[in-house]
Write a protein that holds these residues in place. Structure first.
Motif, PDB file in Angstrom:
ATOM      1  N   GLU A 149     -16.952 -47.169  15.187  1.00  0.00           N
ATOM      2  CA  GLU A 149     -15.787 -45.868  15.883  1.00  0.00           C
ATOM      3  C   GLU A 149     -14.490 -46.508  15.688  1.00  0.00           C
ATOM      4  O   GLU A 149     -14.102 -47.580  15.794  1.00  0.00           O
ATOM      5  CB  GLU A 149     -16.445 -45.892  17.297  1.00  0.00           C
ATOM      6  N   LEU A 150     -13.709 -45.353  15.622  1.00  0.00           N
ATOM      7  CA  LEU A 150     -12.206 -45.752  15.782  1.00  0.00           C
ATOM      8  C   LEU A 150     -11.835 -46.474  16.840  1.00  0.00           C
ATOM      9  O   LEU A 150     -12.167 -46.009  17.947  1.00  0.00           O
ATOM     10  CB  LEU A 150     -11.535 -44.599  15.683  1.00  0.00           C
ATOM     11  N   LEU A 151     -11.223 -47.613  16.476  1.00  0.00           N
ATOM     12  CA  LEU A 151     -10.543 -48.650  17.851  1.00  0.00           C
ATOM     13  C   LEU A 151      -9.423 -48.080  18.503  1.00  0.00           C
ATOM     14  O   LEU A 151      -9.391 -48.206  19.528  1.00  0.00           O
ATOM     15  CB  LEU A 151     -10.532 -49.923  17.290  1.00  0.00           C
ATOM     16  N   PHE A 152      -8.391 -47.210  17.771  1.00  0.00           N
ATOM     17  CA  PHE A 152      -7.295 -47.188  18.261  1.00  0.00           C
ATOM     18  C   PHE A 152      -7.460 -46.038  19.680  1.00  0.00           C
ATOM     19  O   PHE A 152      -6.614 -46.479  20.524  1.00  0.00           O
ATOM     20  CB  PHE A 152      -6.328 -46.491  17.254  1.00  0.00           C
ATOM     21  N   PRO A 153      -8.255 -45.048  19.543  1.00  0.00           N
ATOM     22  CA  PRO A 153      -8.304 -44.211  20.629  1.00  0.00           C
ATOM     23  C   PRO A 153      -8.686 -44.938  21.866  1.00  0.00           C
ATOM     24  O   PRO A 153      -8.357 -44.457  22.946  1.00  0.00           O
ATOM     25  CB  PRO A 153      -9.135 -43.142  20.169  1.00  0.00           C
ATOM     26  N   LYS A 154      -9.434 -45.898  21.532  1.00  0.00           N
ATOM     27  CA  LYS A 154     -10.046 -46.633  22.795  1.00  0.00           C
ATOM     28  C   LYS A 154      -9.057 -47.621  23.253  1.00  0.00           C
ATOM     29  O   LYS A 154      -9.100 -47.723  24.549  1.00  0.00           O
ATOM     30  CB  LYS A 154     -11.306 -47.558  22.294  1.00  0.00           C
ATOM     31  N   MET A 155      -8.019 -48.197  22.386  1.00  0.00           N
ATOM     32  CA  MET A 155      -6.972 -48.884  22.803  1.00  0.00           C
ATOM     33  C   MET A 155      -6.036 -47.962  23.560  1.00  0.00           C
ATOM     34  O   MET A 155      -5.500 -48.442  24.895  1.00  0.00           O
ATOM     35  CB  MET A 155      -6.222 -49.191  21.500  1.00  0.00           C
ATOM     36  N   GLN A 156      -5.844 -46.769  23.480  1.00  0.00           N
ATOM     37  CA  GLN A 156      -4.937 -45.957  23.855  1.00  0.00           C
ATOM     38  C   GLN A 156      -5.551 -45.653  25.195  1.00  0.00           C
ATOM     39  O   GLN A 156      -4.656 -45.647  26.170  1.00  0.00           O
ATOM     40  CB  GLN A 156      -4.798 -44.626  23.335  1.00  0.00           C
ATOM     41  N   GLN A 157      -6.727 -45.447  25.261  1.00  0.00           N
ATOM     42  CA  GLN A 157      -7.138 -45.364  26.708  1.00  0.00           C
ATOM     43  C   GLN A 157      -7.140 -46.301  27.496  1.00  0.00           C
ATOM     44  O   GLN A 157      -6.645 -46.270  28.867  1.00  0.00           O
ATOM     45  CB  GLN A 157      -8.792 -44.843  26.657  1.00  0.00           C
ATOM     46  N   GLU A 158      -7.488 -47.700  27.278  1.00  0.00           N
ATOM     47  CA  GLU A 158      -7.212 -48.913  27.942  1.00  0.00           C
ATOM     48  C   GLU A 158      -5.711 -49.049  28.331  1.00  0.00           C
ATOM     49  O   GLU A 158      -5.503 -49.653  29.536  1.00  0.00           O
ATOM     50  CB  GLU A 158      -7.569 -50.109  27.450  1.00  0.00           C
ATOM     51  N   PHE A 159      -4.779 -48.949  27.543  1.00  0.00           N
ATOM     52  CA  PHE A 159      -3.434 -48.877  27.828  1.00  0.00           C
ATOM     53  C   PHE A 159      -3.027 -48.054  28.934  1.00  0.00           C
ATOM     54  O   PHE A 159      -2.443 -48.121  29.884  1.00  0.00           O
ATOM     55  CB  PHE A 159      -2.499 -48.740  26.851  1.00  0.00           C
ATOM     56  N   GLU A 160      -3.483 -46.769  28.981  1.00  0.00           N
ATOM     57  CA  GLU A 160      -3.237 -45.479  29.792  1.00  0.00           C
ATOM     58  C   GLU A 160      -4.135 -45.996  31.194  1.00  0.00           C
ATOM     59  O   GLU A 160      -3.549 -45.600  32.466  1.00  0.00           O
ATOM     60  CB  GLU A 160      -3.776 -44.100  29.237  1.00  0.00           C
ATOM     61  N   GLN A 161      -5.199 -46.583  31.235  1.00  0.00           N
ATOM     62  CA  GLN A 161      -5.884 -46.948  32.383  1.00  0.00           C
ATOM     63  C   GLN A 161      -5.033 -47.991  33.186  1.00  0.00           C
ATOM     64  O   GLN A 161      -5.395 -48.075  34.459  1.00  0.00           O
ATOM     65  CB  GLN A 161      -7.033 -47.427  32.138  1.00  0.00           C
ATOM     66  N   VAL A 162      -4.168 -48.792  32.657  1.00  0.00           N
ATOM     67  CA  VAL A 162      -3.478 -49.575  33.501  1.00  0.00           C
ATOM     68  C   VAL A 162      -2.095 -49.041  33.690  1.00  0.00           C
ATOM     69  O   VAL A 162      -1.017 -49.679  34.002  1.00  0.00           O
ATOM     70  CB  VAL A 162      -3.420 -51.073  32.748  1.00  0.00           C
ATOM     71  N   GLY A 163      -1.828 -47.956  33.550  1.00  0.00           N
ATOM     72  CA  GLY A 163      -0.638 -47.224  34.268  1.00  0.00           C
ATOM     73  C   GLY A 163       0.476 -46.971  33.247  1.00  0.00           C
ATOM     74  O   GLY A 163       1.593 -46.867  33.886  1.00  0.00           O
ATOM     75  N   TYR A 164       0.131 -46.752  31.929  1.00  0.00           N
ATOM     76  CA  TYR A 164       1.173 -46.504  30.845  1.00  0.00           C
ATOM     77  C   TYR A 164       0.644 -45.165  29.958  1.00  0.00           C
ATOM     78  O   TYR A 164      -0.326 -45.152  29.555  1.00  0.00           O
ATOM     79  CB  TYR A 164       1.199 -47.802  29.997  1.00  0.00           C
ATOM     80  N   ASN A 165       2.121 -44.584  30.133  1.00  0.00           N
ATOM     81  CA  ASN A 165       1.953 -43.426  28.941  1.00  0.00           C
ATOM     82  C   ASN A 165       2.679 -44.220  27.624  1.00  0.00           C
ATOM     83  O   ASN A 165       3.376 -45.074  27.576  1.00  0.00           O
ATOM     84  CB  ASN A 165       2.893 -42.334  29.309  1.00  0.00           C
ATOM     85  N   LEU A 166       2.021 -43.751  26.417  1.00  0.00           N
ATOM     86  CA  LEU A 166       2.608 -44.286  25.308  1.00  0.00           C
ATOM     87  C   LEU A 166       2.781 -43.236  24.173  1.00  0.00           C
ATOM     88  O   LEU A 166       1.863 -42.222  24.054  1.00  0.00           O
ATOM     89  CB  LEU A 166       1.656 -45.564  24.765  1.00  0.00           C
ATOM     90  N   GLU A 167       3.453 -43.469  23.335  1.00  0.00           N
ATOM     91  CA  GLU A 167       3.425 -42.714  22.011  1.00  0.00           C
ATOM     92  C   GLU A 167       3.616 -43.659  20.854  1.00  0.00           C
ATOM     93  O   GLU A 167       3.853 -44.972  21.094  1.00  0.00           O
ATOM     94  CB  GLU A 167       4.584 -41.761  22.077  1.00  0.00           C
ATOM     95  N   TYR A 168       3.326 -43.297  19.792  1.00  0.00           N
ATOM     96  CA  TYR A 168       3.273 -44.206  18.624  1.00  0.00           C
ATOM     97  C   TYR A 168       3.964 -43.580  17.290  1.00  0.00           C
ATOM     98  O   TYR A 168       3.591 -42.128  17.089  1.00  0.00           O
ATOM     99  CB  TYR A 168       1.950 -45.064  18.275  1.00  0.00           C
ATOM    100  N   ILE A 196       4.598 -48.544  15.213  1.00  0.00           N
ATOM    101  CA  ILE A 196       5.302 -49.036  16.514  1.00  0.00           C
ATOM    102  C   ILE A 196       4.562 -48.200  17.617  1.00  0.00           C
ATOM    103  O   ILE A 196       4.613 -47.035  17.639  1.00  0.00           O
ATOM    104  CB  ILE A 196       6.602 -48.735  16.422  1.00  0.00           C
ATOM    105  N   ILE A 197       4.030 -48.847  18.688  1.00  0.00           N
ATOM    106  CA  ILE A 197       3.410 -48.354  19.882  1.00  0.00           C
ATOM    107  C   ILE A 197       4.528 -48.499  20.992  1.00  0.00           C
ATOM    108  O   ILE A 197       5.129 -49.848  21.267  1.00  0.00           O
ATOM    109  CB  ILE A 197       2.102 -48.810  20.225  1.00  0.00           C
ATOM    110  N   PHE A 198       5.023 -47.652  21.674  1.00  0.00           N
ATOM    111  CA  PHE A 198       6.190 -47.776  22.730  1.00  0.00           C
ATOM    112  C   PHE A 198       5.280 -47.228  24.039  1.00  0.00           C
ATOM    113  O   PHE A 198       5.018 -46.224  24.094  1.00  0.00           O
ATOM    114  CB  PHE A 198       7.135 -47.088  22.557  1.00  0.00           C
ATOM    115  N   GLY A 199       5.221 -48.146  25.233  1.00  0.00           N
ATOM    116  CA  GLY A 199       4.546 -47.457  26.291  1.00  0.00           C
ATOM    117  C   GLY A 199       5.637 -47.811  27.452  1.00  0.00           C
ATOM    118  O   GLY A 199       6.265 -48.736  27.416  1.00  0.00           O
ATOM    119  N   ALA A 200       5.427 -46.931  28.674  1.00  0.00           N
ATOM    120  CA  ALA A 200       6.312 -46.953  29.656  1.00  0.00           C
ATOM    121  C   ALA A 200       5.368 -46.622  30.861  1.00  0.00           C
ATOM    122  O   ALA A 200       4.494 -45.975  30.766  1.00  0.00           O
ATOM    123  CB  ALA A 200       7.196 -45.944  29.519  1.00  0.00           C
TER     124      ALA A 200
END
Length: 415
Positions: free
Chosen positions: A172-191, A209-213
């Motif tokens: 399965e594509l890893l990147f969507p899972k990564m995005q979800q994990e970053f969001e779960q710890v309180g970050y919005n991100l764009e890439y 480049i992934i930038f999260g805040a």
């Protein structure tokens, strides 16, 4: 504003942040790269305290590294943690960071990117069977552990664009899972997938480049990319990047500049007349390779990338003439270079100098210039280690624009 630099390598990403941010710790597992980071931290300390001549004396060979370091407080060297980020070490890494963390300030940002080889499209089919054993795939989870621990306002995560198409052990594509994990710890991100050449770097180098805040600043990632986009500029050509560097042949070293400081050197590379040239050393090559180099470089001048199977039969020594037909590749003079990768540490066949008369692969310093490193950046501790560090780095010309865009974006949010 305090930042932590993870998976630091030789510090190419860090370099862009040094003027406006305080890098309190680098974390890097390779010893040679850590030695380079310590030397670079020393450079900035000496520059700040009006002792930069000692650094220039070291580059000239007039004082030893031990003598140079006698001018630098030991706390500067402790900024670099030489450790692999894993289950065994992560708590001790946290402890080291916490010991030096200024209690009056929080961590503003975390920057870095795990080793990219696991996600690269190069050799992907060959490595498919090893996924279940490849721990590099999930190193990003440690990055998330740092976000959970220090709760920075922002993070910058850099990697190869192959990350977007990489499939994990479950196919399965890893990147969507990564995005979800970053969001779960309180970050919005764009890439975004960007090309370093679009930002002035003399090299075609596509990266994500992934930038999260933190969620409290929902517009910050978009603002960052808007500001970053505005910093695009025409890239240097290889010829412009090599301005002022002397001619030499295979196996030679020549550490003498040949011209007055040009506009390009003054802007990107050679900012002091006191600076001496270093690490301008070319690999030795066997006679067969040198014959191929000259033929390939001459073809490149005519606009042709000569394939391996197009060489005269007596020059072909590899049995495989069906794959890797671009194994010998010359750089262009009047365009950015193709991507510099760590494989340059093994051989220079993919990075033949565009001048057929010089008939060689590029030097350590030439590779560093194509990556956008200034000439006062010295890479420890061997030629091979230097090539590896350069090939794995984020170009400082690019990272300075990333840092500047972040600073402008933070100011818009009154941070």
């Amino acid at each position: 504003m305090q930042i932590i630099d993870l998976f630091s390598g030789a510090g190419g990403l860090t370099e862009g942040f040094r003027k406006e941010f305080e890098v309190i710790k680098h974390v890097e597992k390779e010893r040679a790269a850590c030695e380079t980071l310590k030397l670079r931290d020393s450079f900035y300390y000496l520059e700040k305290h009006n002792m930069i001549n000692q650094y220039y004396d070291f580059l000239k060979g007039e004082i030893s590294e031990k003598q140079l370091y006698s001018f630098v407080p030991k706390k500067i060297f402790k900024r670099t943690i030489n450790a692999e980020i894993n289950d065994k070490n992560i708590q001790s890494i946290f402890n080291e960071i916490d010991y030096d963390l200024d209690d009056t300030k929080n961590i503003t940002g975390i920057i870095g990117g795990p080793p990219c080889q696991a996600y690269s499209t190069i050799g992907r089919s060959r490595n498919a069977s090893k996924k279940s054993e490849d721990e590099r795939i999930y190193l990003y989870k440690y990055y998330i552990d740092f976000l959970k621990k220090y709760k920075p306002i922002f993070f910058v995560f850099e990697n190869v664009k192959g990350l977007l198409s990489f499939k994990d052990v479950d196919n399965e594509l890893l990147f969507p899972k990564m995005q979800q994990e970053f969001e779960q710890v309180g970050y919005n991100l764009e890439y975004q997938v960007i090309n370093a050449a679009d930002f002035g770097v003399p090299q075609v180098r596509e990266r994500i480049i992934i930038f999260g805040a933190q969620r409290a600043y929902p517009g910050l990632p978009r603002t960052f990319f808007d500001e970053f986009e505005a910093m695009k500029e025409k890239p240097l050509t290889v010829k412009e990047a090599f301005t002022g560097l002397p001619k030499l042949h295979s196996g030679q070293t020549n550490n003498k500049y040949v011209d007055e400081i040009s506009y390009f050197e003054r802007k990107y590379y050679r900012k002091s007349k006191k600076l001496c040239l270093t690490e301008n050393v070319s690999r030795p090559n066997n006679a067969n390779d040198l014959r191929i180099y000259k033929i390939v470089a001459k073809a490149k001048l005519k606009g042709k990338n000569l394939r391996y199977d197009e060489l005269d039969k007596e020059l072909i020594t590899h049995k495989n003439t069906k794959e890797f037909l671009d194994r010998y590749k010359a750089l262009p003079w009047n365009a950015p270079a193709h991507t510099i990768v760590a494989h340059i540490a093994k051989d220079g066949h993919h990075y033949i100098h565009p001048d057929p008369i010089q008939n060689r692969s590029i030097t350590v310093r030439e590779a560093a210039r194509l990556q956008g490193f200034p000439d006062d950046y010295y890479f420890e501790n061997s030629r091979t280690a230097a090539y590896t560090q350069i090939g794995n780095a984020v170009p400082p010309i690019l990272s300075k624009k990333i840092a500047k865009a972040i600073l402008i974006a933070l100011e818009q949010f009154s941070l």
